[in-house]
Each structure stands twice: as C-alpha cells, then as structure tokens.
Design a protein around this motif. Structure first.
Motif, PDB file in Angstrom:
ATOM      1  N   ALA A 173      -7.225  -4.731  -3.092  1.00  0.00           N
ATOM      2  CA  ALA A 173      -7.455  -3.734  -4.141  1.00  0.00           C
ATOM      3  C   ALA A 173      -7.122  -4.379  -5.461  1.00  0.00           C
ATOM      4  O   ALA A 173      -6.241  -5.231  -5.558  1.00  0.00           O
ATOM      5  CB  ALA A 173      -6.577  -2.504  -3.922  1.00  0.00           C
ATOM      6  N   PRO A 208      -3.827  -1.708  -9.927  1.00  0.00           N
ATOM      7  CA  PRO A 208      -3.902  -0.256 -10.070  1.00  0.00           C
ATOM      8  C   PRO A 208      -4.107   0.158 -11.522  1.00  0.00           C
ATOM      9  O   PRO A 208      -3.428  -0.318 -12.422  1.00  0.00           O
ATOM     10  CB  PRO A 208      -2.548   0.230  -9.529  1.00  0.00           C
ATOM     11  CG  PRO A 208      -2.072  -0.885  -8.639  1.00  0.00           C
ATOM     12  CD  PRO A 208      -2.581  -2.135  -9.263  1.00  0.00           C
ATOM     13  N   LEU A 234       1.245  -1.791  -0.780  1.00  0.00           N
ATOM     14  CA  LEU A 234       0.294  -0.890  -1.418  1.00  0.00           C
ATOM     15  C   LEU A 234      -1.121  -1.136  -0.893  1.00  0.00           C
ATOM     16  O   LEU A 234      -1.877  -0.187  -0.651  1.00  0.00           O
ATOM     17  CB  LEU A 234       0.336  -1.076  -2.939  1.00  0.00           C
ATOM     18  CG  LEU A 234      -0.457  -0.058  -3.776  1.00  0.00           C
ATOM     19  CD1 LEU A 234       0.047   1.350  -3.524  1.00  0.00           C
ATOM     20  CD2 LEU A 234      -0.335  -0.405  -5.256  1.00  0.00           C
ATOM     21  N   ARG A 235      -1.471  -2.403  -0.691  1.00  0.00           N
ATOM     22  CA  ARG A 235      -2.792  -2.720  -0.152  1.00  0.00           C
ATOM     23  C   ARG A 235      -2.936  -2.202   1.278  1.00  0.00           C
ATOM     24  O   ARG A 235      -4.015  -1.799   1.703  1.00  0.00           O
ATOM     25  CB  ARG A 235      -3.034  -4.227  -0.198  1.00  0.00           C
ATOM     26  CG  ARG A 235      -3.332  -4.760  -1.588  1.00  0.00           C
ATOM     27  CD  ARG A 235      -3.972  -6.140  -1.526  1.00  0.00           C
ATOM     28  NE  ARG A 235      -3.117  -7.123  -0.874  1.00  0.00           N
ATOM     29  CZ  ARG A 235      -2.240  -7.883  -1.533  1.00  0.00           C
ATOM     30  NH1 ARG A 235      -2.081  -7.754  -2.846  1.00  0.00           N
ATOM     31  NH2 ARG A 235      -1.508  -8.775  -0.880  1.00  0.00           N
ATOM     32  N   TRP A 241      -1.230   0.421   2.482  1.00  0.00           N
ATOM     33  CA  TRP A 241      -1.126   1.883   2.447  1.00  0.00           C
ATOM     34  C   TRP A 241      -2.420   2.541   1.971  1.00  0.00           C
ATOM     35  O   TRP A 241      -2.836   3.580   2.495  1.00  0.00           O
ATOM     36  CB  TRP A 241       0.030   2.271   1.505  1.00  0.00           C
ATOM     37  CG  TRP A 241       0.104   3.723   1.146  1.00  0.00           C
ATOM     38  CD1 TRP A 241       0.679   4.726   1.867  1.00  0.00           C
ATOM     39  CD2 TRP A 241      -0.407   4.344  -0.052  1.00  0.00           C
ATOM     40  NE1 TRP A 241       0.574   5.934   1.201  1.00  0.00           N
ATOM     41  CE2 TRP A 241      -0.088   5.721   0.022  1.00  0.00           C
ATOM     42  CE3 TRP A 241      -1.081   3.870  -1.179  1.00  0.00           C
ATOM     43  CZ2 TRP A 241      -0.443   6.629  -0.980  1.00  0.00           C
ATOM     44  CZ3 TRP A 241      -1.434   4.767  -2.177  1.00  0.00           C
ATOM     45  CH2 TRP A 241      -1.107   6.120  -2.082  1.00  0.00           C
ATOM     46  N   ARG A 242      -3.068   1.937   0.992  1.00  0.00           N
ATOM     47  CA  ARG A 242      -4.186   2.598   0.325  1.00  0.00           C
ATOM     48  C   ARG A 242      -5.339   2.993   1.263  1.00  0.00           C
ATOM     49  O   ARG A 242      -5.830   4.119   1.184  1.00  0.00           O
ATOM     50  CB  ARG A 242      -4.686   1.737  -0.844  1.00  0.00           C
ATOM     51  CG  ARG A 242      -5.790   2.413  -1.649  1.00  0.00           C
ATOM     52  CD  ARG A 242      -6.135   1.664  -2.917  1.00  0.00           C
ATOM     53  NE  ARG A 242      -5.207   1.970  -3.996  1.00  0.00           N
ATOM     54  CZ  ARG A 242      -4.377   1.097  -4.562  1.00  0.00           C
ATOM     55  NH1 ARG A 242      -4.360  -0.153  -4.126  1.00  0.00           N
ATOM     56  NH2 ARG A 242      -3.589   1.451  -5.546  1.00  0.00           N
ATOM     57  N   ALA A 283      -4.303   6.040   3.196  1.00  0.00           N
ATOM     58  CA  ALA A 283      -4.193   7.197   2.301  1.00  0.00           C
ATOM     59  C   ALA A 283      -5.570   7.722   1.929  1.00  0.00           C
ATOM     60  O   ALA A 283      -5.788   8.937   1.845  1.00  0.00           O
ATOM     61  CB  ALA A 283      -3.410   6.813   1.050  1.00  0.00           C
ATOM     62  N   GLN A 284      -6.518   6.820   1.714  1.00  0.00           N
ATOM     63  CA  GLN A 284      -7.871   7.233   1.374  1.00  0.00           C
ATOM     64  C   GLN A 284      -8.510   8.013   2.521  1.00  0.00           C
ATOM     65  O   GLN A 284      -9.141   9.047   2.301  1.00  0.00           O
ATOM     66  CB  GLN A 284      -8.715   6.013   1.022  1.00  0.00           C
ATOM     67  CG  GLN A 284      -8.334   5.360  -0.295  1.00  0.00           C
ATOM     68  CD  GLN A 284      -9.088   4.072  -0.552  1.00  0.00           C
ATOM     69  OE1 GLN A 284      -9.742   3.537   0.337  1.00  0.00           O
ATOM     70  NE2 GLN A 284      -8.986   3.556  -1.775  1.00  0.00           N
ATOM     71  N   GLY A 326       2.631   6.465  -2.374  1.00  0.00           N
ATOM     72  CA  GLY A 326       2.321   5.144  -2.904  1.00  0.00           C
ATOM     73  C   GLY A 326       2.988   4.845  -4.225  1.00  0.00           C
ATOM     74  O   GLY A 326       2.461   4.062  -5.028  1.00  0.00           O
ATOM     75  N   VAL A 378      -4.959   6.427  -5.692  1.00  0.00           N
ATOM     76  CA  VAL A 378      -5.387   6.186  -4.320  1.00  0.00           C
ATOM     77  C   VAL A 378      -6.778   5.549  -4.304  1.00  0.00           C
ATOM     78  O   VAL A 378      -7.059   4.682  -3.495  1.00  0.00           O
ATOM     79  CB  VAL A 378      -5.400   7.494  -3.514  1.00  0.00           C
ATOM     80  CG1 VAL A 378      -5.731   7.216  -2.047  1.00  0.00           C
ATOM     81  CG2 VAL A 378      -4.051   8.197  -3.618  1.00  0.00           C
ATOM     82  N   TYR A 379      -7.613   5.959  -5.204  1.00  0.00           N
ATOM     83  CA  TYR A 379      -8.947   5.380  -5.333  1.00  0.00           C
ATOM     84  C   TYR A 379      -9.027   4.595  -6.641  1.00  0.00           C
ATOM     85  O   TYR A 379      -8.784   3.406  -6.692  1.00  0.00           O
ATOM     86  CB  TYR A 379     -10.022   6.470  -5.271  1.00  0.00           C
ATOM     87  CG  TYR A 379     -10.163   7.086  -3.902  1.00  0.00           C
ATOM     88  CD1 TYR A 379     -11.081   6.585  -2.988  1.00  0.00           C
ATOM     89  CD2 TYR A 379      -9.368   8.175  -3.520  1.00  0.00           C
ATOM     90  CE1 TYR A 379     -11.210   7.140  -1.724  1.00  0.00           C
ATOM     91  CE2 TYR A 379      -9.495   8.731  -2.263  1.00  0.00           C
ATOM     92  CZ  TYR A 379     -10.412   8.216  -1.367  1.00  0.00           C
ATOM     93  OH  TYR A 379     -10.523   8.767  -0.109  1.00  0.00           O
ATOM     94  N   SER A 439      -3.733  10.029  -8.451  1.00  0.00           N
ATOM     95  CA  SER A 439      -2.638   9.769  -7.520  1.00  0.00           C
ATOM     96  C   SER A 439      -2.527  10.910  -6.511  1.00  0.00           C
ATOM     97  O   SER A 439      -3.141  11.974  -6.671  1.00  0.00           O
ATOM     98  CB  SER A 439      -1.321   9.640  -8.287  1.00  0.00           C
ATOM     99  OG  SER A 439      -0.979  10.891  -8.881  1.00  0.00           O
TER     100      SER A 439
END
Length: 303
Positions: free
Chosen positions: A12, A15, A36-37, A39-40, A43-44, A167, A172-173, A177
């Motif tokens: 990703a 941010p 974070l990479r 998790w994203r 989460a998406q 996160g 998220v995208y 958030s």
C-alpha cells in the motif's frame, strides 16, 4: 463472524492523512508499516461485508415498511367502514335480516387479519433495524494469534486490549478511516431507530383499536407487541430496563395523548397513515449520499 485469514501482504502506498482525526477516546498505537500492510486487506474485506449488510438491511426495511403501510391502510379502511355501518343507507338491502350485523362481523374479522399482517411487518422492521445496528458495530478488524507467526490472521473480535482494530486511524482505502466509516453507519442507524420508534407508536394504537372498544385493556408503550420483541431491543441496546425509549426530541405528551378507552378519530387515523408514508425521521437524500460516498471510496456499487 470471522474475517478470512490473510497469508500474504499487500503493498500500500503512503497513507493519505484522514480528513478527521480518529476517535480520541480509544486510539490504537501507531502500527508498523508491515502490520498496516497486513491489516489493510482484511479490514477492506470486512468493511465491504458490513456495508453490504447495511445496504441489504436498508432495502429490507423499505420493503417491509411499504407492506406495513398497505396493511395499516387496509385496517383503517375496514375500521372506518365498520363504524359507518349503523348509520349507513343500505338502500334495497336495508330490510335483509341481520345484514348490518353480518357486515360488521366480516369487517371486524378483516380488521383482525390486517392487524396480524401489520404486526408481522413491524416485526420484520425490528429485525431490519437489528441488522443495521449489528453491522454498524462490526466494522473493526482485530489482529489474531501470535505476532511472531508468519501467517497474519484477523477477526472482528478483540483479544488484545491495546488493539482497537482501527489501524491506528489510518485510511482503510484512500481517505476514510474505520472511525469515520462507523460515524457514517451510526448516522444511518439513528435515522432508522427513530423511525422505528415512531412506527411502533402507530402500530401500538392500531393494534389497540378493537381493545379500546371493550374487547380488553389497551396496549401500553411498555407492553411487548410480539414474543421476543424486547429481547431483540436489548440485544442491540435499544431498551433500558422495562421501557423502550422514545426519540430524544419527543416529550411524554406524545404518550399522554393516547386516551384509554377511546378509538382514534378518522382524522387521527389519516395522520397515522400520512406519517407512516412520509418516513419523517429518514432523510433519503442523505442516505443516498452516504452509500454513494462509501461506494466511491471502496470502488464498488452500493445502491
């Protein structure tokens, strides 16, 4: 409901700063770029699932609310027709023995049928709101398992109190958030909860029509309208103690206006039907804006 396990990482970009800060009451520590990479993507996926649930619940509400209005109108028409029969000019039918009593009995039976269908529609509306509330509360994505594992796993339940599942407030995208998605969902929920409470008051009075005419005591706001109604309210936090709260902008005068032992007048019944049709607590334009905004952010169609 668990989120799919993630065995690889997705790259990703850096941010983009969020338009609003994350909820300051329980922020997560800033995650590492690697976590974070990982998790994203999970989460998406979870957000797409929950917003699809919100859309389905909204669509379900609109359908059953329309059915409920139809049943309410049929009930009102049957009730008014029955009340008019004693003074109605029946023309050549006036000398038929028992014609008025038989007509009133058939209309009374029709009222009971309409009340049952109206109550069934109301029950479906409660379940639709329950789905809305549950989806709005399941948008966070929490890490699961050991941090030393090569397999990254995520779910919608919290194990680590230091992980708020947001996160660290990162988008998220692209822009929005987790807390911002939750705020949008909560805005939807509040509209439908307020409208459900209004419709419950109307249903309460329409179910009490025959009772007010001597068939039994009138229903009260604190009475359960169907088995399991209060359990459903409690499961989504809409009930406190023994009473179901009215919308915040209502006063006790609303309930005091209900006169025990008196059926609502023709004018009041028409107001009920008009209020039901208007969905006065639901801003359809704003709802469309929210789903359009979320759909654009996720690059999916929500309509």
């Amino acid at each position: 409901m668990s989120i799919d396990e993630v065995g690889d990482t997705v790259e990703a970009g850096t941010p983009t700063p969020v338009r609003r800060p994350a909820d300051p009451t329980s922020p997560s520590p800033s995650p590492s770029p690697l976590s974070l990479r990982q998790w994203r993507p999970a989460a998406q996926r979870n957000l797409r699932n929950q917003w699809s649930r919100l859309l389905a619940a909204k669509t379900r509400w609109l359908a059953v609310a329309a059915d409920g209005r139809s049943h309410a109108a049929a009930l009102v028409n049957a009730h008014l027709s029955r009340s008019y029969i004693p003074g109605m000019d029946l023309g050549v039918l006036k000398d038929m023995p028992g014609i008025r009593d038989r007509a009133r009995a058939k209309l009374a039976h029709k009222e009971v049928q309409c009340q049952e269908m109206l109550l069934s529609a109301y029950k479906e509306m409660v379940l639709a709101v329950s789905d809305l509330v549950k989806a709005s509360r399941a948008m966070r994505c929490f890490s699961k398992g050991s941090s030393s594992s090569s397999l990254s796993r995520f779910a919608d339940s919290q194990d680590d109190l230091n992980d708020s599942g947001d996160g660290g407030g990162a988008p998220v995208y692209k822009w929005i958030s987790i807390p911002e998605f939750e705020d949008l969902a909560q805005e939807l929920v509040e509209m439908f909860v307020s409208e459900l409470q209004l419709k419950r008051l109307i249903v309460l009075d329409l179910l009490s029509i025959n009772l007010k005419e001597g068939a039994g005591p009138s229903l009260e706001w604190s009475d359960e309208l169907y088995d399991g109604e209060f359990y459903e309210f409690q499961s989504i936090g809409l009930q406190s103690g023994d009473s179901c709260p009215l919308p915040q902008n209502w006063s006790a005068d609303v309930l005091q206006a209900r006169k025990p032992g008196h059926s609502p007048t023709h004018e009041v019944l028409q107001v009920y039907l008009t209020s039901w049709l208007a969905d006065v607590n639901i801003n359809t334009n704003r709802i469309d804006e929210i789903f359009e905004l979320v759909g654009e952010e996720m690059q999916i169609r929500l309509c």
